[in-house]
Design a protein around this motif. Structure first.
Motif, PDB file in Angstrom:
ATOM      1  N   ASP A 258       0.874  -1.477   0.167  1.00  0.00           N
ATOM      2  CA  ASP A 258       0.006   0.086   0.079  1.00  0.00           C
ATOM      3  C   ASP A 258       0.854   1.289  -0.146  1.00  0.00           C
ATOM      4  OD1 ASP A 258      -2.436  -1.179  -0.139  1.00  0.00           O
ATOM      5  OD2 ASP A 258      -2.396  -1.578   1.991  1.00  0.00           O
ATOM      6  N   ASP A 259       2.021   1.261   0.042  1.00  0.00           N
ATOM      7  CA  ASP A 259       3.111   2.216   0.102  1.00  0.00           C
ATOM      8  C   ASP A 259       4.199   2.037  -0.907  1.00  0.00           C
ATOM      9  OD1 ASP A 259       5.564   2.007   1.466  1.00  0.00           O
ATOM     10  OD2 ASP A 259       4.143   1.114   2.918  1.00  0.00           O
ATOM     11  N   LEU A 260       4.841   3.192  -1.179  1.00  0.00           N
ATOM     12  CA  LEU A 260       5.941   3.088  -2.143  1.00  0.00           C
ATOM     13  C   LEU A 260       7.341   3.549  -1.596  1.00  0.00           C
ATOM     14  CD1 LEU A 260       4.017   4.546  -5.274  1.00  0.00           C
ATOM     15  CD2 LEU A 260       4.637   2.082  -4.743  1.00  0.00           C
ATOM     16  N   HIS A 261       7.609   3.256  -0.399  1.00  0.00           N
ATOM     17  CA  HIS A 261       8.891   3.819   0.093  1.00  0.00           C
ATOM     18  C   HIS A 261       9.787   2.693  -0.381  1.00  0.00           C
ATOM     19  CE1 HIS A 261       7.561   6.695   2.979  1.00  0.00           C
ATOM     20  NE2 HIS A 261       6.229   5.863   3.326  1.00  0.00           N
ATOM     21  N   GLY A 262      11.106   3.487  -0.466  1.00  0.00           N
ATOM     22  CA  GLY A 262      11.997   2.737  -1.360  1.00  0.00           C
ATOM     23  C   GLY A 262      12.078   2.527  -2.812  1.00  0.00           C
ATOM     24  N   VAL A 263      10.986   2.965  -3.289  1.00  0.00           N
ATOM     25  CA  VAL A 263      10.895   2.698  -4.936  1.00  0.00           C
ATOM     26  C   VAL A 263      11.402   3.819  -5.771  1.00  0.00           C
ATOM     27  CG1 VAL A 263       9.090   2.153  -6.753  1.00  0.00           C
ATOM     28  CG2 VAL A 263       8.787   1.268  -4.194  1.00  0.00           C
ATOM     29  N   GLU A 294       4.801  10.426  -5.185  1.00  0.00           N
ATOM     30  CA  GLU A 294       5.783  10.854  -4.296  1.00  0.00           C
ATOM     31  C   GLU A 294       5.097  10.852  -2.912  1.00  0.00           C
ATOM     32  OE1 GLU A 294       7.009  14.629  -5.564  1.00  0.00           O
ATOM     33  OE2 GLU A 294       9.128  14.090  -5.272  1.00  0.00           O
ATOM     34  N   ARG A 295       4.191  11.263  -2.954  1.00  0.00           N
ATOM     35  CA  ARG A 295       3.088  11.466  -1.452  1.00  0.00           C
ATOM     36  C   ARG A 295       3.325   9.863  -0.926  1.00  0.00           C
ATOM     37  NH1 ARG A 295      -1.930  11.063  -0.542  1.00  0.00           N
ATOM     38  NH2 ARG A 295      -2.579  11.277  -2.748  1.00  0.00           N
ATOM     39  N   LEU A 296       3.133   9.026  -1.963  1.00  0.00           N
ATOM     40  CA  LEU A 296       3.156   7.445  -1.179  1.00  0.00           C
ATOM     41  C   LEU A 296       4.522   6.897  -0.902  1.00  0.00           C
ATOM     42  CD1 LEU A 296       0.625   6.143  -3.792  1.00  0.00           C
ATOM     43  CD2 LEU A 296       0.364   6.141  -1.141  1.00  0.00           C
ATOM     44  N   GLY A 297       5.508   7.669  -1.146  1.00  0.00           N
ATOM     45  CA  GLY A 297       6.755   7.331  -0.556  1.00  0.00           C
ATOM     46  C   GLY A 297       7.912   7.227  -1.633  1.00  0.00           C
ATOM     47  N   ALA A 298       7.202   7.171  -3.254  1.00  0.00           N
ATOM     48  CA  ALA A 298       8.553   6.979  -4.041  1.00  0.00           C
ATOM     49  C   ALA A 298       9.299   8.103  -4.170  1.00  0.00           C
ATOM     50  CB  ALA A 298       7.411   6.750  -5.330  1.00  0.00           C
ATOM     51  N   GLN A 299      10.215   7.806  -4.831  1.00  0.00           N
ATOM     52  CA  GLN A 299      11.351   8.723  -5.197  1.00  0.00           C
ATOM     53  C   GLN A 299      11.384   9.169  -6.524  1.00  0.00           C
ATOM     54  OE1 GLN A 299      15.467   7.764  -4.414  1.00  0.00           O
ATOM     55  NE2 GLN A 299      16.315   9.447  -5.417  1.00  0.00           N
ATOM     56  N   LEU A 300      11.035  10.298  -6.995  1.00  0.00           N
ATOM     57  CA  LEU A 300      11.195  10.396  -8.573  1.00  0.00           C
ATOM     58  C   LEU A 300      12.123  10.996  -8.981  1.00  0.00           C
ATOM     59  CD1 LEU A 300       7.727  12.590  -8.724  1.00  0.00           C
ATOM     60  CD2 LEU A 300       7.918  10.108  -8.706  1.00  0.00           C
ATOM     61  N   VAL A 301      12.909  10.240 -10.287  1.00  0.00           N
ATOM     62  CA  VAL A 301      14.219  10.487 -10.734  1.00  0.00           C
ATOM     63  C   VAL A 301      13.887  10.774 -12.242  1.00  0.00           C
ATOM     64  CG1 VAL A 301      15.544   9.218  -9.077  1.00  0.00           C
ATOM     65  CG2 VAL A 301      14.481   8.063 -11.210  1.00  0.00           C
ATOM     66  N   ALA A 477      -0.547   0.335  -4.825  1.00  0.00           N
ATOM     67  CA  ALA A 477      -0.498   1.561  -4.040  1.00  0.00           C
ATOM     68  C   ALA A 477      -1.048   2.556  -4.467  1.00  0.00           C
ATOM     69  CB  ALA A 477       0.965   1.702  -3.640  1.00  0.00           C
ATOM     70  N   TYR A 478      -1.022   3.066  -6.044  1.00  0.00           N
ATOM     71  CA  TYR A 478      -1.486   4.237  -6.460  1.00  0.00           C
ATOM     72  C   TYR A 478      -2.956   4.169  -6.332  1.00  0.00           C
ATOM     73  CZ  TYR A 478      -2.528   7.950 -10.028  1.00  0.00           C
ATOM     74  OH  TYR A 478      -3.192   8.757 -10.328  1.00  0.00           O
TER      75      TYR A 478
END
Lengths: 500, 95
Positions: A258-263, A294-301, A477-478
């Protein structure tokens, strides 16, 4: 009685659980889906053929298993629809073409057998652009299909019937095929999840060929969990398809966070520049989608796909070349339509093909024959194959920087019927954002991302080859955080014309 | 519009797909616009690039040369426009 599906978003997994808990029978669910498909056929024309006897007989068999306490498959009792290019033994398979109008499949496609073995109930075969060539479902030889979110608009294509019936919430699951975007673009247009797996992930046996190095079957579903369930069922090596790959199939559905931490999520600079030049509301919608990730924890590159702009040209040499070769078999000799040649076999071939194929198919056969002909083979076909290598290498470099890519699925919301049907190039441009992934053979999906002027729009998530799990996880997650599709009811449900 | 060096009637013969005069003219105009995009490919230097015919890491797919079940002849002929004595039947191909 109108459909029990009208106001909620019915998912395959919810129906399956209701059947397991004996709250509802497979037969009752199948009857409701068949009834709904029939009553929406007028406004939508999603189906070429419904299969009520076959479906009800199989549903009763599932109910027998439930009563006997037997083990049940992943999709036991869930009504599904399949695009009319999947062979289903004993049934008609038209591929949306006059040339196969009376063709009955002598055997079933592997994916169809796998669906049925998992307990799915096939209620009908859906409409499509002829031989899967098109982006609006208007190239069907029989009738166009309409969009359940606005019936004056197209459902996208070529898997338009499958997208329309899932978008209308008649069935939670359908099968489509994607060669250059034919699952993802209609999924975006009809507000559903549409997954194009890695080339080789799913067997092509029993699927009528268009461009054999690109074609791939995949799920079109109400939500990501259903897509994960279906992919798990249909994926895997098949000895009947020598291009299917023997890579283990992970339990996609049990790996949905349900979240995107570390992605790390790649945003494609070239695509953003292109989308910024178009509809401002669409550009804003995609910006918001990236913010949500991003709010879900993802890092945008930021990543670059410098050759993606050549995708369209590359695709319109390679796909027609393969099409011209694959469709050489339709000559009236062994199956399909035959137009008499007054005793001359060549006249029979010529007349059969001239009468049997529609405009778009003819265009692509001519284009492909040209690209493969002596004197032009190296300049067009081989050069396109080399640019295909460059496009694929771009993705390899991008995935060194990120885990998945997020990008637009489409350059506009669903358009009105007839708006592009006289302009093939405008239609081809509909697949601008989906073609590069097809050429690279990598998996990609479209997931509902919101609305522009009340019309649905999809976000595309792309992963490296055989990493469908990663892309489904991000999409899940999204979806759980945004609930774009679940928040609204398709317009066709509130239009008065439908019989109740 | 791009100049397409295509003799559409010759290509239609190769494809065994006769076109009406109207179709031939219409398609030629449509191809001309598509070839504006295709011309872009000529600008890329691909001299050191290998061609990708298919994307998966597979080469030859071999299996044991053993007889396996296949379609019955009657089933294979069920869709035939014409058949006789267990064969597909077409107009004669040799005089």
């Amino acid at each position: 009685m109108s459909s029990i599906h009208a106001t909620s978003l019915p998912t395959g997994h919810a129906l399956r659980e209701a059947i397991r808990r004996r709250e509802r029978s497979a037969e009752e669910i199948t009857r409701a889906a068949l009834h709904d498909a029939e009553s929406l056929q007028g406004p939508l024309h999603a189906y070429i053929r419904l299969l009520p006897e076959r479906a009800l007989e199989r549903a009763r068999r599932i109910d027998g298993l439930v009563r006997a306490g037997e083990p049940l498959g992943t999709l036991a009792g869930v009504p599904v629809a399949v695009k009319d290019l999947f062979c289903l033994q004993g049934e008609f398979t038209t591929c949306g073409s006059r040339i196969l109008e009376n063709f009955r499949s002598p055997y079933s496609a592997t994916v169809v057998e796998k669906l049925e073995a998992a307990g799915a109930i096939i209620i009908g075969k859906t409409n499509m652009d002829e031989f899967a060539m098109g982006s609006s479902c208007e190239n069907s030889a029989f009738f166009p299909t309409r969009n359940p979110w606005d019936t004056t608009r197209v459902p996208g294509g070529s898997s338009g019937g499958s997208a329309s019936t899932v978008g209308a919430r008649t069935v939670p699951i359908a099968l489509g095929t994607d060669t250059g975007g034919s699952i993802r673009e209609p999924a975006s247009f009809c507000n559903i999840v549409g997954v194009k797996p890695t080339y080789g992930r799913v067997s092509r046996y029993g699927m009528i060929a268009f461009a054999s190095s690109l074609d791939q079957a995949g799920p079109m579903t109400a939500d990501v969990r259903d897509a994960a369930d279906v992919l798990e069922v249909i994926a895997g090596y098949d000895p009947m398809d020598s291009t299917s790959v023997d890579v283990a199939v992970p339990p996609y559905a049990s790996e949905l966070p349900d979240d995107l931490h570390g992605v790390r999520i790649g945003i494609v600079a070239e695509f953003e520049a292109s989308i910024a030049q178009g509809d401002a509301a669409l550009a804003a919608l995609y910006k918001q989608a990236y913010k949500d990730l991003e709010r879900l924890g993802a890092q945008l590159v930021e990543v670059h796909l410098p050759h993606a702009q050549y995708g369209l040209a590359t695709y319109y040499l390679i796909a027609p070349a393969e099409c011209s070769s694959n469709l050489a078999r339709y000559d009236g000799a062994r199956y399909g339509r035959r137009v008499d040649g007054d005793g001359d076999v060549y006249a029979m071939f010529d007349r059969t093909r001239a009468a049997g194929f529609g405009d778009e198919v003819k265009r692509r056969i001519i284009l492909g024959t040209y690209a493969l002909s002596t004197g032009y083979y190296d300049a067009y076909y081989v050069r396109a194959q080399k640019v295909r290598t460059l496009i694929k290498s771009d993705f390899d470099s991008a995935f060194a920087e990120c885990d998945v890519i997020a990008c637009p699925a489409v350059s506009c919301p669903p358009f009105e019927l007839g708006a592009k049907s006289q302009d093939p190039l405008a239609m081809y441009l509909m697949d601008y954002f989906t073609i590069p992934m097809s050429l690279a053979g990598i998996p990609a999906l479209s997931i509902p991302a919101g609305y522009v002027s009340d019309l649905p729009v999809g976000l595309q998530i792309v992963a490296p080859a055989f990493h469908e799990g990663r892309m489904l996880a991000v999409a899940h997650a999204y979806e759980q955080a945004t609930q774009h599709a679940a928040a609204r009811i398709p317009a066709v449900r509130s239009e008065g014309a439908r019989a109740s | 519009m791009a100049d397409v060096p295509m003799d559409i009637n010759q290509v239609s013969l190769l494809a065994r797909l006769p076109l009406t005069e109207e179709e031939a003219q219409r398609f030629a105009g449509q191809f001309s616009r598509l070839f504006e995009f295709i011309a872009d490919l000529q600008r890329l230097d691909v001299s050191a690039v290998h061609a990708t015919a298919q994307v998966i890491p597979l080469h030859n797919a071999f299996r044991e040369d053993e007889i396996r079940p296949s379609l019955d002849r009657e089933v294979a002929l069920e869709n035939a426009p014409d058949s006789e004595g267990g064969y597909f039947k077409t107009p004669r191909i040799l005089d």
